[in-house]
Scaffold this active site. Structure first.
Site, PDB file in Angstrom:
ATOM      1  N   GLY A  12       0.461  -1.042  -0.099  1.00 55.65           N
ATOM      2  CA  GLY A  12      -0.222   0.003   0.117  1.00 55.65           C
ATOM      3  C   GLY A  12       1.050   1.137  -0.114  1.00 55.65           C
ATOM      4  O   GLY A  12       0.802   2.333  -0.975  1.00 55.65           O
ATOM      5  N   GLU A  13       1.549   1.238   0.810  1.00 49.83           N
ATOM      6  CA  GLU A  13       2.728   2.620   1.336  1.00 49.83           C
ATOM      7  C   GLU A  13       4.298   2.225  -0.342  1.00 49.83           C
ATOM      8  O   GLU A  13       4.812   4.143  -0.414  1.00 49.83           O
ATOM      9  CB  GLU A  13       2.665   3.162   2.542  1.00 49.83           C
ATOM     10  CG  GLU A  13       1.140   2.895   2.902  1.00 49.83           C
ATOM     11  CD  GLU A  13       1.786   2.393   4.188  1.00 49.83           C
ATOM     12  OE1 GLU A  13       1.709   3.897   5.556  1.00 49.83           O
ATOM     13  OE2 GLU A  13       2.467   1.455   5.156  1.00 49.83           O
ATOM     14  N   MET A  14       4.120   1.842  -0.825  1.00 45.01           N
ATOM     15  CA  MET A  14       5.533   1.636  -0.698  1.00 45.01           C
ATOM     16  C   MET A  14       6.112   2.905  -1.747  1.00 45.01           C
ATOM     17  O   MET A  14       6.817   3.345  -1.571  1.00 45.01           O
ATOM     18  CB  MET A  14       5.744   0.461  -1.086  1.00 45.01           C
ATOM     19  CG  MET A  14       7.176  -0.009  -2.781  1.00 45.01           C
ATOM     20  SD  MET A  14       8.728  -0.012  -1.108  1.00 45.01           S
ATOM     21  CE  MET A  14       9.455   1.487  -1.493  1.00 45.01           C
TER      22      MET A  14
END
Ligand code: FES
Ligand code: FES
Length: 885
Positions: free
Chosen positions: A844-846
């Site tokens: 999700g954040e990478m």
């Protein structure tokens, strides 16, 4: 009043309306057609309210009903149903163009109007037709793909059946449409403001006009006499602690004798209509005694600075990180770079503003307070409400949620609506404007980072030294955790043998920082990855090669001392190299004139599975042979419903259509922790597998092949799985050494930009992400997360900045649009991880983390202007160019 006849979705109706009634209200409030959404404050900025009027896509919030006599209106509900969807709805589902789905009905209606007049549009025509429709989740690429696929369906070149993956085929590694995609495409998914309450009261809040002040008095008498007002409440009416407490209880629901931040809640007014509530809230008189306003952490740390919270120092958390001997290593380094960097306050900017409804279910002492909000950690927020309101019997439910990107790790409207529902014993709707929502929700923390980085004569990193200060804002929320996250992942992809870091978290009177996609690492990575490029230049090494030779290797430790046994980063450098070489050649061929082209890279190794993390899932075998998964997993757009369904079906062997999810109700699920930190695939997926294994074991022991046989053998039908990470414990308070995340997702990003050296404007041409997320469960969902992250990362790098009290809508926020969209390429390496469920990790954040340094490094490559303070506005680039001369 005026009479207007309209045909809505094929049915002719007459409406008697006030002259200023807009079509959006008529559709949503009078006809209950809640598939049409509202994001902006009826300013025509978001397109979520798009419908078709007389064949044209229009924004219904700016259309007066009185001007629409005899018009033909088509809304999303008039297009298709899940049982009989329109081809455009099919195309959106099959293209992976739907994440949170809040923008989707408006997008689909704009698409319909386009394809009705032009069934074969090119990219330019699609972008033009959808230029007024905003999306925060997708980066727009998959939406353009969906429009093209829909046009192919409509032209008869292919069919949904030919595209749709076989639901009975493989479950893993296949882009099965999300379980909720079609109801979102049909406008049938109920978001918070769509929930129908019988005879509700509307809430409005009187908020602090001061940044820091003593509250001398609050006079509600005039407000109480306003038309339609049912009552006004202040902190005196709250029976519990009156504290919102995620980490520490420093934030009152309603201010007591002091306000710490512009927009702090002081009183709640409930009335029959929203307008009446707002009018009355403006009549609450608050007398303030202003206090000094601390606008930066530097001011808050200065000698003699006023202490913001009586029982907590302004320097509210501090953590060093020491590994090796950085001073000695710097002294022996061949090259050292140093610079001061800073990152801005930013808003997560989900398209759906804050919203909560709350009501009492049942009577008397048994009545349950039901709160329906957008939390990504419903159990924690429920227990927080119990304490804050002094009321035990609380249930938290989550409706569909229009994005959040970390924002809903905090509570906000929930506490207001819940307090009012409990106090007045009535159903309450609290739907703030976008302006209010932007003001009061948490933001991305600004960081100030004094940075040094050294290397030896072979180009090997020797040491890093970062002294950084984090602006916590007025309330802690999860500030301490954001600092820890930044330390756990501080050394990124690299082996840096010597580390000397001090991280300090400081209260100010600025907006409270909170979780925001990446939360901590994006800020530190901006400094580290900028310094990596500066150092590569200083030692005369290619930036990609410099990163590759400095990769951590299995058996080496990161800045916390945690040793990793898998680290597939060098392979990623190799995977992106052909694209990088191509981009370098294009840059070399284009260096002339005022438009300069550049390429830059950034990397990160994002942690998944933090020390001491734990989650729980129940599965229950259903009488029809299906399986219900009970798990508190929010899905505001990431694809968690897909993850649970696909893993559940794959591991149990039960068909996907018989996998049922119960995920957003505190009464029916065990606690799972937040749908944040990219942890849900790892923790919830891992727990789910353990639960299914228990179920399989019991079935095998009983020799059962069905629900009945299992029951007959006296076995339970419900099983629990709980995944725990291997290590626990905090970092050593003196050295910052200790366990880090037990697995990592690796990425390297390349930005290609053009800089206009006269205006300082930057055009991002393309961002390429090479990523290793472990085993890919659903390619569409992985790519969707990557695209959305890249788009948000570019906004963070170039445009977006939240300025308290001034950023009031999507235009002032500089929300990304079809016009700012750029090409996105994705390269995926799949190295299954030992500890991940089916080898998966999380995604999700990478891509948010290393986009900004990639863009900033590309700007430098293009024109030699290095920007140290985000965002890289044209003014900052021009100033950097002027300094260079
Ligand atoms: S609500 Fe109509 S354009 Fe935003
Ligand atoms: S899918 Fe577009 S805003 Fe979420």
């Amino acid at each position: 009043m005026e009479k207007v006849v309209l045909k809505v979705n094929g049915r002719s109706r007459q409406f008697i309306v006030e002259p200023d009634r807009v079509l959006l209200d008529l559709l949503r409030e009078d006809l209950g057609l809640t598939g049409t959404k509202q994001s902006c404050d009826r300013k025509g900025q978001c397109g979520a309210c798009t419908v078709i009027v007389n064949g044209k896509a229009v924004r219904s919030c700016v259309q007066k009903v009185k001007n629409l006599a005899n018009a033909e209106v088509i809304t999303i509900e008039g297009l298709g149903t899940p049982e009989n969807p329109h081809l455009i709805q099919e195309a959106y589902c099959l293209s992976g163009a739907i994440q949170c789905g809040f923008c989707t009905p408006g997008m689909i209606m704009a698409t319909k109007a386009l394809l009705d007049r032009n069934p074969n549009p090119d990219d330019g025509e699609i972008k033009k037709a959808l230029e007024h429709n905003l999306c925060r989740c997708t980066g727009y690429a998959r939406i353009i793909d969906a429009v093209k696929l829909a046009s192919r369906f409509i032209r008869g070149e292919t069919t949904p059946a030919a595209i749709r993956p076989d639901p009975h085929g493989p479950k893993i590694g296949v882009s099965h449409p999300r379980p909720s995609a079609m109801i979102k495409a049909c406008g049938m998914a109920e978001f918070g403001a769509d929930i129908h309450l019988q005879d509700p009261l509307e809430a409005a809040v009187t908020r602090s006009a001061e940044h820091h002040a003593r509250v001398k008095s609050v006079d509600t008498s005039a407000a109480e006499k306003m038309p339609g007002v049912v009552g006004v409440m202040t902190s005196k009416d709250i029976k519990g602690t009156n504290r919102i407490k995620i980490m520490v209880g420093d934030q009152p629901i309603l201010a007591e004798n002091k306000v710490q931040c512009l927009g702090d809640a002081i009183a709640i007014v409930v009335a029959r209509t929203k307008k009446e509530a707002l009018d009355a809230a403006a009549k609450v008189k608050v007398e303030y005694e202003p206090l000094p306003v601390l606008r930066s952490p530097q001011e808050a740390l200065a000698d003699g600075a006023v202490q913001i919270h009586a029982d907590l120092p302004n320097l509210c958390f501090s953590q060093p990180q020491i590994k090796g001997d950085a001073a000695k290593a710097f002294a022996q380094s061949s090259a050292v770079v140093e610079a001061d960097f800073s990152t801005q306050c930013n808003h997560q900017a989900p398209l759906e503003p804050e919203v909560t409804v709350a009501y009492m279910e049942g009577e008397g002492e048994d009545a349950q307070l039901v709160v329906v909000g957008r939390s990504i950690e419903i159990h924690l927020h429920m227990s927080n409400l119990q304490e804050a309101l002094g009321y035990e019997n609380v249930r938290y439910e989550e409706p569909y949620s229009g994005g959040q990107f970390g924002q809903k790790a905090a509570m906000n409207t929930e506490a207001i609506a819940a307090a009012a529902a409990l106090h007045f014993g009535r159903a309450i709707r609290y739907i703030p404007s976008l302006e209010e929502s932007l003001l009061v929700s948490t933001k991305r923390h600004p960081f100030y980072l004094k940075t040094r980085l050294g290397a030896d004569k072979n180009g090997k990193l020797t040491a890093v030294d970062i002294d950084y200060i984090v602006d916590n804002g007025a309330y802690m929320v999860i500030g301490g955790y954001v600092v820890m996250r930044s330390l756990w992942m501080l050394s990124g992809s690299y082996n840096i043998p010597n580390v000397n870091v001090l991280a300090r978290l400081v209260y100010t009177n600025n907006p409270a920082g909170g979780a925001a996609r990446g939360a901590g690492p994006p800020q530190v990575t901006f400094a580290l990855e900028s310094a990596m490029d500066m150092l590569a230049e200083k030692i005369g090494m290619d930036p990609l090669e410099f990163r590759r030779i400095n990769s951590l290797l299995p058996g080496q430790s990161v800045s916390t001392g945690h040793v990793y046994d898998e680290w597939p980063f060098p392979e990623l450098c190799d995977s992106i190299r052909p694209n990088y070489e191509r981009a370098k050649k294009e840059v070399a061929a284009s260096k002339s004139g005022t438009i300069k082209r550049g390429v830059g890279i950034g990397t990160h190794a994002f942690g998944i599975g933090g020390p001491g993390d734990e989650g729980r899932v129940f599965v229950e075998l259903d009488p029809d042979g299906g399986m219900t998964i009970f798990c508190a997993v929010a899905d505001p757009g990431e694809g968690n419903d897909s993850m649970l369904t696909q893993i559940g079906s794959h591991v149990s062997g039960i068909p996907m259509e018989k996998i049922r999810l119960v995920t957003r109700d505190t009464d029916r699920t065990p606690g799972m922790g937040p749908a944040a930190a990219s942890r849900m695939t790892y923790m919830a997926g891992g727990s789910l597998i353990l639960a299914i294994e228990e179920m399989k074991k019991a079935t095998k022991e009983a020799g059962a092949t069905s629900y009945e046989e299992l029951k007959k053998a006296g076995k339970p039908t419900r099983f629990m799985g709980s995944k725990k990470t291997e290590k626990e414990g905090p970092l050593d308070p003196k050295t910052g050494q200790g366990p880090s995340f037990e697995s990592r997702i690796h990425a390297i990003q390349m930005a290609e930009v053009e800089v206009n050296t006269e205006t300082g404007e930057v055009r991002v041409i393309r961002v390429t992400t090479a990523v290793d997320p472990g085993k890919v469960l659903n390619p569409n969902n992985v790519v969707g997360q990557l695209h959305g992250g890249m788009d948000q990362g570019v906004g963070y790098a170039l445009r977006e900045e939240y300025i308290h009290g001034k950023t009031k809508d999507w235009n002032t926020f500089k929300f990304p649009t079809m016009k700012t969209a750029f090409d996105m390429d994705v390269i995926i390496n799949e190295t299954p991880r030992k500890r991940g469920p089916l080898g998966a990790v999380g995604i999700g954040e990478m891509t948010m983390v290393c986009t900004a340094p990639a863009v900033i490094n590309a700007i430098y490559d293009a024109c030699g202007a290095r920007v140290y303070h985000l965002p890289a506005t044209p003014e900052k680039i021009k100033a950097a160019l002027a300094q260079k001369k």
